[in-house]
Write an enzyme that holds these catalytic residues in place. Sequence first.
Site, PDB file in Angstrom:
ATOM      1  N   ASN A 158     -58.596  22.529 144.601  1.00 32.11           N
ATOM      2  CA  ASN A 158     -59.978  22.203 144.219  1.00 32.11           C
ATOM      3  C   ASN A 158     -61.053  23.009 144.927  1.00 32.11           C
ATOM      4  OD1 ASN A 158     -59.357  20.794 146.620  1.00 32.11           O
ATOM      5  ND2 ASN A 158     -60.943  19.296 146.225  1.00 32.11           N
ATOM      6  N   GLY A 170     -54.676  19.215 151.525  1.00 32.13           N
ATOM      7  CA  GLY A 170     -54.041  18.755 150.295  1.00 32.13           C
ATOM      8  C   GLY A 170     -53.884  17.251 150.350  1.00 32.13           C
ATOM      9  N   SER A 171     -52.902  16.754 149.636  1.00 34.34           N
ATOM     10  CA  SER A 171     -52.744  15.303 149.531  1.00 34.34           C
ATOM     11  C   SER A 171     -52.156  14.703 150.812  1.00 34.34           C
ATOM     12  CB  SER A 171     -51.822  14.985 148.355  1.00 34.34           C
ATOM     13  OG  SER A 171     -50.562  15.575 148.584  1.00 34.34           O
ATOM     14  N   GLU A 181     -56.048  18.203 156.530  1.00 34.94           N
ATOM     15  CA  GLU A 181     -57.257  17.749 155.832  1.00 34.94           C
ATOM     16  C   GLU A 181     -56.787  17.137 154.525  1.00 34.94           C
ATOM     17  OE1 GLU A 181     -60.038  17.723 157.262  1.00 34.94           O
ATOM     18  OE2 GLU A 181     -59.686  19.096 158.923  1.00 34.94           O
ATOM     19  N   CYS A 237     -62.327  15.822 147.747  1.00 33.33           N
ATOM     20  CA  CYS A 237     -61.718  14.890 148.699  1.00 33.33           C
ATOM     21  C   CYS A 237     -62.701  13.839 149.196  1.00 33.33           C
ATOM     22  CB  CYS A 237     -61.141  15.661 149.880  1.00 33.33           C
ATOM     23  SG  CYS A 237     -62.347  16.747 150.668  1.00 33.33           S
ATOM     24  N   GLU A 290     -61.414  20.665 161.406  1.00 33.96           N
ATOM     25  CA  GLU A 290     -61.567  22.105 161.209  1.00 33.96           C
ATOM     26  C   GLU A 290     -63.030  22.489 161.318  1.00 33.96           C
ATOM     27  OE1 GLU A 290     -59.975  22.894 157.261  1.00 33.96           O
ATOM     28  OE2 GLU A 290     -61.856  22.278 156.350  1.00 33.96           O
ATOM     29  N   VAL A 335     -48.192  15.034 150.967  1.00 33.19           N
ATOM     30  CA  VAL A 335     -47.637  16.290 151.486  1.00 33.19           C
ATOM     31  C   VAL A 335     -48.016  16.465 152.961  1.00 33.19           C
ATOM     32  CG1 VAL A 335     -47.598  18.800 151.219  1.00 33.19           C
ATOM     33  CG2 VAL A 335     -47.648  17.353 149.177  1.00 33.19           C
ATOM     34  N   GLY A 336     -49.223  16.031 153.321  1.00 33.13           N
ATOM     35  CA  GLY A 336     -49.665  16.157 154.714  1.00 33.13           C
ATOM     36  C   GLY A 336     -48.735  15.433 155.678  1.00 33.13           C
TER      37      GLY A 336
HETATM   38  P1  NAD Z   1     -51.228  18.794 146.910  1.00 34.11           P
HETATM   39  O1  NAD Z   1     -50.898  18.059 148.156  1.00 34.11           O
HETATM   40  O2  NAD Z   1     -50.509  18.458 145.674  1.00 34.11           O
HETATM   41  O3  NAD Z   1     -51.029  20.351 147.141  1.00 34.11           O
HETATM   42  C1  NAD Z   1     -51.693  21.029 148.177  1.00 34.11           C
HETATM   43  C2  NAD Z   1     -50.900  22.242 148.567  1.00 34.11           C
HETATM   44  O4  NAD Z   1     -49.692  21.820 149.178  1.00 34.11           O
HETATM   45  C3  NAD Z   1     -50.494  23.140 147.408  1.00 34.11           C
HETATM   46  O5  NAD Z   1     -50.713  24.475 147.776  1.00 34.11           O
HETATM   47  C4  NAD Z   1     -49.010  22.868 147.261  1.00 34.11           C
HETATM   48  O6  NAD Z   1     -48.327  23.975 146.767  1.00 34.11           O
HETATM   49  C5  NAD Z   1     -48.641  22.625 148.695  1.00 34.11           C
HETATM   50  N1  NAD Z   1     -47.365  21.926 148.952  1.00 34.11           N
HETATM   51  C6  NAD Z   1     -46.686  21.057 148.175  1.00 34.11           C
HETATM   52  N2  NAD Z   1     -45.548  20.664 148.801  1.00 34.11           N
HETATM   53  C7  NAD Z   1     -45.533  21.290 150.003  1.00 34.11           C
HETATM   54  C8  NAD Z   1     -44.633  21.283 151.109  1.00 34.11           C
HETATM   55  N3  NAD Z   1     -43.501  20.566 151.124  1.00 34.11           N
HETATM   56  N4  NAD Z   1     -44.937  22.051 152.183  1.00 34.11           N
HETATM   57  C9  NAD Z   1     -46.067  22.783 152.217  1.00 34.11           C
HETATM   58  N5  NAD Z   1     -46.947  22.834 151.194  1.00 34.11           N
HETATM   59  C10 NAD Z   1     -46.679  22.089 150.103  1.00 34.11           C
HETATM   60  O7  NAD Z   1     -52.822  18.638 146.706  1.00 34.11           O
HETATM   61  P2  NAD Z   1     -53.748  19.203 145.530  1.00 34.11           P
HETATM   62  O8  NAD Z   1     -53.510  18.403 144.291  1.00 34.11           O
HETATM   63  O9  NAD Z   1     -53.678  20.679 145.445  1.00 34.11           O
HETATM   64  O10 NAD Z   1     -55.181  18.851 146.126  1.00 34.11           O
HETATM   65  C11 NAD Z   1     -55.755  17.608 146.018  1.00 34.11           C
HETATM   66  C12 NAD Z   1     -55.615  16.804 147.290  1.00 34.11           C
HETATM   67  O11 NAD Z   1     -56.173  17.529 148.386  1.00 34.11           O
HETATM   68  C13 NAD Z   1     -56.396  15.512 147.214  1.00 34.11           C
HETATM   69  O12 NAD Z   1     -55.651  14.481 147.821  1.00 34.11           O
HETATM   70  C14 NAD Z   1     -57.656  15.828 148.013  1.00 34.11           C
HETATM   71  O13 NAD Z   1     -58.324  14.705 148.523  1.00 34.11           O
HETATM   72  C15 NAD Z   1     -57.118  16.723 149.079  1.00 34.11           C
HETATM   73  N6  NAD Z   1     -58.172  17.557 149.655  1.00 34.11           N
HETATM   74  C16 NAD Z   1     -58.596  17.291 150.928  1.00 34.11           C
HETATM   75  C17 NAD Z   1     -59.623  18.040 151.486  1.00 34.11           C
HETATM   76  C18 NAD Z   1     -60.108  17.779 152.881  1.00 34.11           C
HETATM   77  O14 NAD Z   1     -60.774  18.646 153.444  1.00 34.11           O
HETATM   78  N7  NAD Z   1     -59.831  16.635 153.478  1.00 34.11           N
HETATM   79  C19 NAD Z   1     -60.219  19.058 150.742  1.00 34.11           C
HETATM   80  C20 NAD Z   1     -59.752  19.307 149.458  1.00 34.11           C
HETATM   81  C21 NAD Z   1     -58.722  18.547 148.925  1.00 34.11           C
END
Ligand code: NAD
Length: 481
Positions: free
Chosen positions: A150, A226-227, A248, A282, A454, A230-231
């Site tokens: 995003n 990311g989500s 994050e 997010c 960050e 995964v985090g």
């Molecule tokens: P996602 O977790 O599906 O994917 C994020 C990234 O993780 C992608 O590049 C994906 O390829 C990678 N990934 C997947 N499995 C992995 C693994 N096992 N090891 C390492 N990397 C892996 O998230 P998304 O749908 O791309 O983004 C949306 C999510 O991100 C929402 O939950 C949103 O709230 C969050 N987000 C948080 C912030 C913040 O700053 N807190 C900012 C933007 C988005």
Amino acid sequence: MKNLEHWIGGAAISSSTENYFDDLNPIDDSVFSRVPAGTAEDVDRAVEAAHQAFLTHRDTPAAVREEWLTKAAAIMERDVAIFADILVDEIGSPIAKAGFETRFAVGFLRAAAGVPRRVRGETIPSDTPGRFSMSLRQPVGVVAGITPFNVPLIKGIKQSAMAIATGNAFVLLPSEASPMVAAQLAKLWKEAGVPDGLFNVVYGNGADIGDDLTGHPKVSAITFTGSSRVGKHIAEIAARRLKKYTLELGGKSPLIVSADADIDQAVNAALFSIFMYQGQVCMGASRIYVERPIFDKFAKAFSAATKNAKIGDLREPTTMLGPIISERQRERVRRHIDDARAKGADVLAGGEWTGNCCSATVLQGVTDDMTVFAEETFGPVTSLYPFDSLDEVIELANDTEYGLSASIFTRDIDKALRFAQRAEAGMVHINAPTLYDEPHVPFGGIKASGFGREGTEADLEIMTEWKWVTIQSADGGAGGH
Ligand code: NAD
């Protein structure tokens, strides 16, 4: 349509397999680029290249790093239209959101140019007479960055600029849905004069090769956005190998409107907080709590104002909502709305689809048995709830596994500060949207929303390592003074 290749050691490198996947333009699901489905072998090549580049360039003076970052800022400023076009066509960003990302990227690079000269340690009094004692901050080595779909430019820039500013080498695994932004970033760093190998990109499915990157023995730190799902998985991998990491993650951010608030200000802020970029943010205000005496008035004004959250031509500056990124995400948004509707929630506005775009949706009467109550929708959907007292709303706002951002609208400074202190969130804004970021602030969340912070100050924690050094005179004497 463009075919991408991995970017390793300063050059485009063919994937180790013939497998490619499609990067789709979400407006009509047409193919925007073809992307290599990287393998563990590709990850290893990128990390090795980064490690070698780190060993070669780790002692590059701060003045040189400052020059790379300054040049990168100028290139980014020159190329904002190129980046904005990619953000529009690759991830369905309305131009207003793309403009925010590109402006932020320029600002972040300028701020990061000040970092190399600030990577400082201290002199420390020693208990031993004649012994000189100091601390140094040293780069960690190879930093792995993983970005979400995003805000791929903001996060790609934040992560890579700080790794480069602090003397590290960087390997980026971009979201499958936004690889082209990463390809353009590779060009930017190359033109800025960053030596080959300090910035690398491996494309692929995170679920397939993410663990190969985060678990790689030569990766010392991980910066992930990311989500939460995964985090948490990445945190386990990092903990097992004692790596540094920043996460994050997702949110379910509350926005509170007190009875004494300026309702127009609160309505406009709420609109921006949840509907900008179709709610795929997010910090989105997906829960709005309104004090009971003004609840009906706010609900009416807010529902009416959703007409300003327009779906339309993404290149039209007043368009706020575009397409939802993927069929999987669309299904999630539909499911959240349908489930709430089926269980008795009122849809005050929205809930309709135009192609891949969902209109600005306002729910009322949401109860804790509905999926939308606790889960992150990551779409243009928010729920309105009434409250009767500050203590009650603090409890309601904190009743979530998440803790990213929170806002309160009030003219009462005591209420505002009490909320700021009690809110379980990494970021609190008073009389302002939940959605905000600046380069030098400690950005991030608590609970399931993140770990670590960050920013140009906060990132020093994971991107550098303390070292304590003492000096005793060689003749074993007391130092001669
Ligand atoms: P996602 O977790 O599906 O994917 C994020 C990234 O993780 C992608 O590049 C994906 O390829 C990678 N990934 C997947 N499995 C992995 C693994 N096992 N090891 C390492 N990397 C892996 O998230 P998304 O749908 O791309 O983004 C949306 C999510 O991100 C929402 O939950 C949103 O709230 C969050 N987000 C948080 C912030 C913040 O700053 N807190 C900012 C933007 C988005």
